[in-house]
Design an enzyme around this catalytic site. Structure first.
Site, PDB file in Angstrom:
ATOM      1  N   GLU A 137       0.894  -1.165   0.000  1.00  0.00           N
ATOM      2  CA  GLU A 137       0.000   0.000   0.000  1.00  0.00           C
ATOM      3  C   GLU A 137       0.925   1.205   0.000  1.00  0.00           C
ATOM      4  O   GLU A 137       1.396   1.659   1.041  1.00  0.00           O
ATOM      5  CB  GLU A 137      -0.911  -0.011   1.214  1.00  0.00           C
ATOM      6  CG  GLU A 137      -2.074   0.985   1.084  1.00  0.00           C
ATOM      7  CD  GLU A 137      -1.657   2.401   1.387  1.00  0.00           C
ATOM      8  OE1 GLU A 137      -1.039   3.050   0.515  1.00  0.00           O
ATOM      9  OE2 GLU A 137      -1.919   2.848   2.492  1.00  0.00           O
ATOM     10  N   GLU A 153       5.434  11.206  -2.218  1.00  0.00           N
ATOM     11  CA  GLU A 153       6.324  10.364  -1.409  1.00  0.00           C
ATOM     12  C   GLU A 153       7.180   9.494  -2.336  1.00  0.00           C
ATOM     13  O   GLU A 153       8.248   9.057  -1.961  1.00  0.00           O
ATOM     14  CB  GLU A 153       5.595   9.402  -0.462  1.00  0.00           C
ATOM     15  CG  GLU A 153       4.826  10.035   0.656  1.00  0.00           C
ATOM     16  CD  GLU A 153       4.098   8.960   1.483  1.00  0.00           C
ATOM     17  OE1 GLU A 153       3.018   9.290   2.012  1.00  0.00           O
ATOM     18  OE2 GLU A 153       4.565   7.816   1.594  1.00  0.00           O
TER      19      GLU A 153
HETATM   20  N1  LIG Z   1       1.694   6.621   1.346  1.00  0.00           N
HETATM   21  C1  LIG Z   1       1.827   5.403   1.870  1.00  0.00           C
HETATM   22  N2  LIG Z   1       1.031   4.428   1.575  1.00  0.00           N
HETATM   23  N3  LIG Z   1       2.833   5.236   2.717  1.00  0.00           N
HETATM   24  C2  LIG Z   1       3.074   3.925   3.385  1.00  0.00           C
HETATM   25  C3  LIG Z   1       4.442   3.980   3.828  1.00  0.00           C
HETATM   26  C4  LIG Z   1       4.816   2.788   4.728  1.00  0.00           C
HETATM   27  O1  LIG Z   1       5.794   2.031   4.034  1.00  0.00           O
HETATM   28  C5  LIG Z   1       7.052   2.147   4.674  1.00  0.00           C
HETATM   29  N4  LIG Z   1       8.054   2.276   3.611  1.00  0.00           N
HETATM   30  C6  LIG Z   1       8.081   3.229   2.649  1.00  0.00           C
HETATM   31  N5  LIG Z   1       9.136   3.012   1.821  1.00  0.00           N
HETATM   32  C7  LIG Z   1       9.762   1.897   2.276  1.00  0.00           C
HETATM   33  C8  LIG Z   1      10.905   1.157   1.846  1.00  0.00           C
HETATM   34  N6  LIG Z   1      11.613   1.540   0.768  1.00  0.00           N
HETATM   35  N7  LIG Z   1      11.276   0.055   2.538  1.00  0.00           N
HETATM   36  C9  LIG Z   1      10.556  -0.332   3.632  1.00  0.00           C
HETATM   37  N8  LIG Z   1       9.471   0.323   4.097  1.00  0.00           N
HETATM   38  C10 LIG Z   1       9.069   1.421   3.413  1.00  0.00           C
HETATM   39  C11 LIG Z   1       6.942   3.376   5.564  1.00  0.00           C
HETATM   40  O2  LIG Z   1       7.835   3.334   6.646  1.00  0.00           O
HETATM   41  C12 LIG Z   1       5.488   3.300   5.994  1.00  0.00           C
HETATM   42  O3  LIG Z   1       5.309   2.396   7.051  1.00  0.00           O
END
Ligand SMILES: N=C(N)NCC[C@H]1O[C@@H](n2cnc3c(N)ncnc32)[C@H](O)[C@@H]1O
Length: 416
Positions: free
Chosen positions: A194, A203
């Site tokens: 998601e 983002e």
């Molecule tokens: N707009 C969204 N849906 N954001 C969800 C973002 C979720 O994914 C996690 N997240 C985002 N990028 C990464 C990544 N490259 N690796 C691991 N977790 C990630 C972040 O810490 C948050 O829990």
């Protein structure tokens, strides 16, 4: 545009230090002495002739360039991804807002339930799992061989506990890591995430999803979401315009209208997140302006995405701006199975994203039958990699006045 030989006699000043800059957005030269460039180009600035115009070179061509369009080279930018700030934000119970979003969370649950048979024995990665709820859906509602729950922020400490509390530790393994840095025991059959931000891409977590797809998804593996689309509609926004602009015209009997240009800049120069568009404020049938296939989309595609639109006004009113939202689609693992959709638009149950409003620089009266055509471009920020700017070009033609044609364009930074 000057070639190398001609320019050497003009700007040979030995104490000028050539500095590398990155173009933040496109610039189209309007004179022979100017140098055109595209967002992301690297330019060598030979002389900062004045504040606004510099003498620069790109691929052996020279010319004047607008300094406002340039930024020092990426290596000067401490943290182009702002990861420290980004992941610390997600280390909080900001996840409550996302978990409280019933349409969002229920759609992912439905995806797992409706594919539970096909998930038997499969290896799943949940990228950016947060508290791990999608991984727990997999562990409790299906029988996958393994689920890799990947989360870079400190919320992963809680995810470990939630996996044990919900008796999924035999299937679900939590990896506290940026997904791009993972070393896994095997490739995966399904990559679920998601990742959607405001206006779909903000983002740019989607870049992480694509890089992990290319590294860890088996050939023929499934991406959930499988595709995504951005929709747009011309709309009224009387409440926003009244509260932020008309407000200044008569304040306790006083005239504060000289502040309206300031208000225009402060409130309407950037998109408005979490805008709740009333369906009755849609002036036309919405249209899809950008569609992404998550199995084939490349990281380089993300630099610039654009789409055209052509609306016929269906009800007379005031065109205050345009509203955008996204939908994501989840293809079935079963051949010929039906897809599921998460629609964040004004005609669907409200989600935590709601919609995004782009206010124009002045309301325009429109009549049924008028035509609003144009294009929207999402230009990724070449320096600040989680940001982009959205440029909307539109032209209005009136059904009752064929001589009328108003063309305008406006660029909205989100946020840099
Ligand atoms: N707009 C969204 N849906 N954001 C969800 C973002 C979720 O994914 C996690 N997240 C985002 N990028 C990464 C990544 N490259 N690796 C691991 N977790 C990630 C972040 O810490 C948050 O829990």
């Amino acid at each position: 545009m000057l070639e190398m030989s001609e320019s050497e006699n003009i700007h040979t000043n030995s104490n000028i230090i050539t500095q590398e800059f990155i173009a933040l957005e496109d610039f189209n030269a309007t004179g022979a002495e100017q140098l055109s460039f595209t967002a992301g180009d690297t330019l060598l600035v030979h002389e900062q002739v004045c504040t606004d115009w510099w003498w620069a070179e790109r691929s052996g061509c020279f010319g004047y360039v607008p300094s406002a369009f340039l930024h020092r080279g990426v290596e000067d930018v401490e943290d182009a991804w702002q990861d420290e700030e980004y992941f610390s934000t997600y280390g909080t119970l900001l996840h409550l807002e996302m978990l409280s979003d019933r349409p969002r969370t229920e759609t992912y649950r439905q995806v797992i339930v409706s594919n539970s048979a096909a998930l038997r024995g499969k290896v799943v990665m949940d990228l950016g799992c947060g508290t791990g709820i999608i991984s727990l859906f997999c562990g409790r509602l299906a029988q996958p061989a393994a689920v890799y729950a990947v989360e870079a922020s400190s919320v992963a400490e809680h995810t470990e506990k939630l996996v044990k509390l919900n008796r999924c530790e035999d299937v679900v393994t939590v990896f506290r890591s940026r997904a791009e840095d993972l070393m896994l025991p095997s490739k995966v059959d399904v990559l679920v995430s998601e990742w959607m931000g405001n206006c779909l891409l903000f983002e740019f977590m989607v870049e992480s999803v694509l890089r992990v797809r290319d590294r860890w998804l088996k050939d023929g593996g499934m991406m959930w979401p499988s595709s995504a689309s951005l929709s747009l509609v011309p709309c009224q926004a009387h409440a926003d315009y009244s509260q932020k602009m008309e407000f200044w015209e008569n304040l306790y009997g006083l005239d504060f209208s000289c502040l309206q240009p300031v208000a225009q800049e402060e409130f309407f120069s950037k998109p408005k997140f979490s805008h709740q568009l009333d369906p009755d404020d849609c002036l036309s049938t919405p249209c899809n302006v950008i569609s992404l296939d998550m199995h084939t989309l490349s990281v380089s595609d993300l630099e610039k995405l654009s789409g055209e639109f052509r609306f016929t006004i269906e009800r007379s009113g005031t065109l205050h701006g345009f509203t955008a939202w996204f939908s994501t689609f989840f293809h079935s693992l079963d051949e010929g199975g039906s897809s599921l959709e998460l629609n964040t638009g004004p005609h669907a149950e409200s989600t935590h994203w709601k919609q995004t409003l782009f206010m124009l620089d002045g309301p325009i009266g429109v009549e049924e039958g008028d035509c609003v055509g144009g294009a929207i471009t999402l230009q990724r920020n070449p320096i600040w990699r989680r940001h982009m700017s959205i440029t909307i070009e539109w032209r209005i033609k009136r059904r009752n006045d064929p001589t009328f044609c108003e063309e305008k364009t406006k660029r909205f930074p989100m946020w840099r």
